[in-house]
Write an enzyme that holds these catalytic residues in place. Structure first.
Site, short mmCIF file in Angstrom:
data_model
loop_
_atom_site.label_atom_id
_atom_site.label_comp_id
_atom_site.label_asym_id
_atom_site.label_seq_id
_atom_site.Cartn_x
_atom_site.Cartn_y
_atom_site.Cartn_z
N LEU A 176 -7.50 -10.07 19.95
CA LEU A 176 -6.18 -10.66 20.14
C LEU A 176 -5.08 -9.73 19.66
CD1 LEU A 176 -6.90 -14.31 18.94
CD2 LEU A 176 -6.74 -13.48 21.29
N GLY A 177 -5.32 -9.02 18.56
CA GLY A 177 -4.30 -8.12 18.02
C GLY A 177 -4.86 -7.27 16.90
N GLY A 179 -3.68 -4.99 13.32
CA GLY A 179 -2.68 -4.63 12.33
C GLY A 179 -3.06 -3.34 11.62
N GLY A 180 -2.46 -3.11 10.47
CA GLY A 180 -2.74 -1.88 9.74
C GLY A 180 -4.17 -1.78 9.25
N PHE A 181 -4.67 -2.87 8.66
CA PHE A 181 -6.02 -2.84 8.09
C PHE A 181 -6.89 -3.99 8.60
CE2 PHE A 181 -3.11 -1.16 4.81
CZ PHE A 181 -3.52 0.16 4.83
N GLU A 183 -8.17 -6.58 12.24
CA GLU A 183 -8.22 -6.94 13.66
C GLU A 183 -8.42 -8.45 13.76
OE1 GLU A 183 -10.48 -2.89 15.32
OE2 GLU A 183 -11.47 -4.86 15.41
N VAL A 184 -7.76 -9.07 14.72
CA VAL A 184 -7.94 -10.51 14.95
C VAL A 184 -8.62 -10.70 16.29
CG1 VAL A 184 -6.83 -12.76 15.14
CG2 VAL A 184 -5.89 -11.04 13.58
N LYS A 199 -10.38 -12.95 11.63
CA LYS A 199 -9.57 -11.82 11.16
C LYS A 199 -10.48 -10.89 10.34
CE LYS A 199 -5.17 -10.74 8.88
NZ LYS A 199 -3.97 -11.31 8.22
N ASP A 300 6.69 -15.31 2.59
CA ASP A 300 6.81 -14.35 3.71
C ASP A 300 7.09 -15.10 5.01
OD1 ASP A 300 6.90 -11.84 4.83
OD2 ASP A 300 4.74 -11.71 5.15
#
Length: 354
Positions: A176-177, A179-181, A183-184, A199, A300
């Site tokens: 799905l996506g 990030g830095g560290f 994966e989803v 995740k 956040d």
């Protein structure tokens, strides 16, 4: 697995079709290195060509209007008749208006030509407005196309792209996506028979042990806070488990659709009624987090952490990513100061506990 494989194949075919229409990344040499630059497709080139034609037509109309002003009749029909009548009666006119410029229009011809030019201007203005709407629509399509190209590239590079089953329970279907560290992945829970989001947190092998331990500490703190939350406006967290020495996985409620940040980048604004609905749902979640014992502060909250479950602003939203959240217990809350400082990964936030 078969359904997922078909979806992957269709996604790649659609991307290939859109490469020529919407654009693609092209590798170009710059000095001694190569870099990928974006090149727009023929749909954008056609729009740009038509906009250039409209600009040229506008300039031509402006030129014709200036010429038309020069050919405007200097005398009215009534004035000409009075001058002619005075001459026939034998009276001398001290001042006589000059004859019309050769090639000048009559009043009727002038107003007809002027009206035609105004209509052409109006039609060009409408066509230009339609082109602007078409350009905005194409840009939204291009953003989705670029996002999908990057997702497919990351999926092909992922070590979990061949439908592995994690923890003897979660069948990974598609990325799905990234990030830095982490994966989803969209996954299927073989035990509960439902779709979930896995995740996968990947620790850098080059990190020192204390940095790895710190990352795991924050991830476990997030899990311990998140696992107890149960509210329709908060993404549920189901499970956490270790994959290997350098990676672990958290299992979350699966939400189809984009986040609010991506929606805003696509549509720029949100109508007031839809924005009010989003704010009401966010406040409902924050009220729940404040009323549970002990209370939880998200820390956040931003558009990127507000999921639109139906991909638009007309449906339900869910708050996600509790990586910076904190439980407001006696250890980290001082009612006399009413302030709390927290950090993770070099990020610092100072917020009021109110």
């Amino acid at each position: 697995m078969e359904k997922s494989s078909i979806e992957k194949k269709e996604a790649r075919q659609k991307c290939m079709q859109n490469r020529l229409r919407l654009g693609q990344f092209v590798t170009q040499r710059v000095g001694a290195t190569f870099q990928e630059n974006w090149t727009d497709g023929h749909a954008f080139q056609e729009l740009a060509r038509r906009q250039e034609e409209i600009t040229a037509e506008r300039e031509e109309i402006d030129r014709q209007k200036k010429l038309l002003v020069k050919r405007r009749p200097s005398n009215s029909e009534g004035g000409r008749k009075r001058n002619n009548s005075a001459m026939h009666n034998g009276t001398d006119a001290t001042f006589l208006k000059p004859d019309a410029v050769p090639g000048s229009f009559s009043l009727q011809e002038y107003y007809e030509a002027d009206e035609i030019l105004k209509l052409r201007q109006s039609a060009l203005k409408k066509e230009d407005a339609d082109l602007q709407l078409e350009m905005e629509k194409l840009e939204r399509e291009r953003n989705l196309h670029i996002r999908e190209l990057k997702r497919i590239h990351n999926e092909d590079q992922s070590r979990f792209n061949n439908h592995p089953v994690l923890n003897d329970r979660y069948l990974l279907l598609m990325l799905l996506g990234k990030g830095g560290f982490s994966e989803v992945h969209k996954a299927f829970d073989l035990k509960e028979q439902r779709y979930v989001a896995c995740k996968v947190h990947q620790l850098n092998k080059d990190w020192k042990e204390d940095k790895k331990a710190n990352y795991i500490k924050h991830a476990l703190r997030e899990y311990n806070i998140h696992k107890s939350l149960d509210h329709p406006r908060v993404v549920k967290l189901y499970d956490v488990f270790e994959i290997d020495a350098n990676s672990f996985c958290t299992v979350l409620e699966y939400c189809d659709g984009h986040d609010l940040d991506f929606y805003l980048k696509q549509h720029k604004t949100i109508p007031e009624r839809e924005a009010r609905s989003i704010v009401m749902q966010v406040v409902s979640a924050l009220k729940y987090l404040n009323e549970i014992k002990p209370p939880v502060i998200h820390y956040d909250l931003k558009p990127g952490n507000i999921l639109l479950t139906e991909g638009n602003v007309c449906g339900e939203i869910k708050i996600t990513d509790f990586g910076l959240s904190k439980v407001m217990d006696e250890e980290n809350y001082n009612p006399d100061h009413g302030m709390d400082l927290t950090s993770q990964g070099g990020r610092y936030l100072l917020v009021s506990s109110a």
